[in-house]
Structure formats: C-alpha cells, structure tokens
Design a protein around this motif. Structure first.
Motif, PDB file in Angstrom:
ATOM      1  N   ALA A 289       0.837  -1.201   0.000  1.00 39.33           N
ATOM      2  CA  ALA A 289       0.000   0.000   0.000  1.00 39.33           C
ATOM      3  C   ALA A 289       0.876   1.256   0.000  1.00 39.33           C
ATOM      4  O   ALA A 289       2.091   1.181   0.207  1.00 39.33           O
ATOM      5  N   ALA A 290       0.256   2.383  -0.223  1.00 35.59           N
ATOM      6  CA  ALA A 290       0.978   3.656  -0.268  1.00 35.59           C
ATOM      7  C   ALA A 290       1.707   3.964   1.034  1.00 35.59           C
ATOM      8  O   ALA A 290       2.731   4.642   1.035  1.00 35.59           O
ATOM      9  N   ASP A 291       1.197   3.458   2.151  1.00 35.85           N
ATOM     10  CA  ASP A 291       1.852   3.695   3.442  1.00 35.85           C
ATOM     11  C   ASP A 291       2.970   2.693   3.727  1.00 35.85           C
ATOM     12  O   ASP A 291       3.590   2.710   4.778  1.00 35.85           O
ATOM     13  N   GLY A 292       3.235   1.777   2.769  1.00 31.98           N
ATOM     14  CA  GLY A 292       4.299   0.798   2.917  1.00 31.98           C
ATOM     15  C   GLY A 292       3.868  -0.493   3.570  1.00 31.98           C
ATOM     16  O   GLY A 292       4.665  -1.424   3.677  1.00 31.98           O
ATOM     17  N   SER A 293       2.624  -0.589   3.997  1.00 31.05           N
ATOM     18  CA  SER A 293       2.159  -1.832   4.611  1.00 31.05           C
ATOM     19  C   SER A 293       1.972  -2.904   3.530  1.00 31.05           C
ATOM     20  O   SER A 293       1.639  -2.611   2.391  1.00 31.05           O
ATOM     21  N   CYS A 294       2.202  -4.154   3.925  1.00 25.82           N
ATOM     22  CA  CYS A 294       2.113  -5.285   2.997  1.00 25.82           C
ATOM     23  C   CYS A 294       1.044  -6.260   3.467  1.00 25.82           C
ATOM     24  O   CYS A 294       0.914  -6.525   4.659  1.00 25.82           O
TER      25      CYS A 294
END
Length: 113
Positions: free
Chosen positions: A56-61
């Motif tokens: 995701a854009a926030d870096g979460s996978c």
C-alpha cells in the motif's frame, strides 16, 4: 525505439521433462542473440516459490494480489525494437525456442521513464 514485452504463462509450456534442457538452451540462444543485436532490455521468469505481496501507499504489505494477476507466472523479456513487425519476428523466435505461443505487448512511451 519502442519497448515490447514478450511473455508466456507457465501453463503454456507443455513440454516433456526430458525436452526441457533443449528448450532452455534454445531460449537462451535467442536471448544471447537479442543481447548481441543490442535489443535486449531485461527478462526472466516469475519465481512462484516466493509469494507476491500487495504494498500500500503507506508501505504496509498484505498477502494479496489483484484478482487479474493471481496466476501471474511464467517467463518474459523486454526488447527495445524499431517496429511492431520487428517485435513479432523476435516473439516468433522465442515461441519456436520455448515451444509455446508468446504474448506481445507494447509499452506506452513515457519520456520520464
């Protein structure tokens, strides 16, 4: 010059196990030819032993994929060529070497990339 994606899904390769070394050598020969001709950009195969993740854009996978790409596997290469007919010729060489049809797609030109 235009970049083209030449690819196939793993399921398209219906080749007996004993023929795989010959298929590998034939396809590697075409890649060597493309490199010598200066048209090879990069290529490889999707490693199905490593699960894809959705970032995701926030870096979460998450362990998810787009629905359309859940079964994305197989081999590909990117070639930079002067015309679509040239791309068709190279795709035909790869189809013969891999013993399966190749999908050909043209990359959209973006001067920033």
């Amino acid at each position: 010059m235009t970049k083209f994606l030449v690819s196939f899904p793993a399921s398209a390769m219906d080749v007996p196990a004993e023929d795989m070394p010959a298929v590998a050598e034939a396809s590697h020969a075409i890649i060597r030819e493309a490199k010598a001709a200066g048209v090879y950009v990069f290529g490889g195969g999707i490693n199905i032993e490593v699960a894809p993740v959705m970032v995701a854009a926030d870096g979460s996978c998450t362990s998810d994929t787009y629905r359309q790409t859940r079964e994305f596997d197989g081999g590909f290469c990117v070639l930079e060529l002067p015309s679509r007919p040239d791309a068709v010729r190279w795709a035909a060489k790869l189809a013969a070497a891999c013993r399966c049809a190749q999908e050909l797609r043209e990359f959209y030109y973006d001067p920033e990339s």
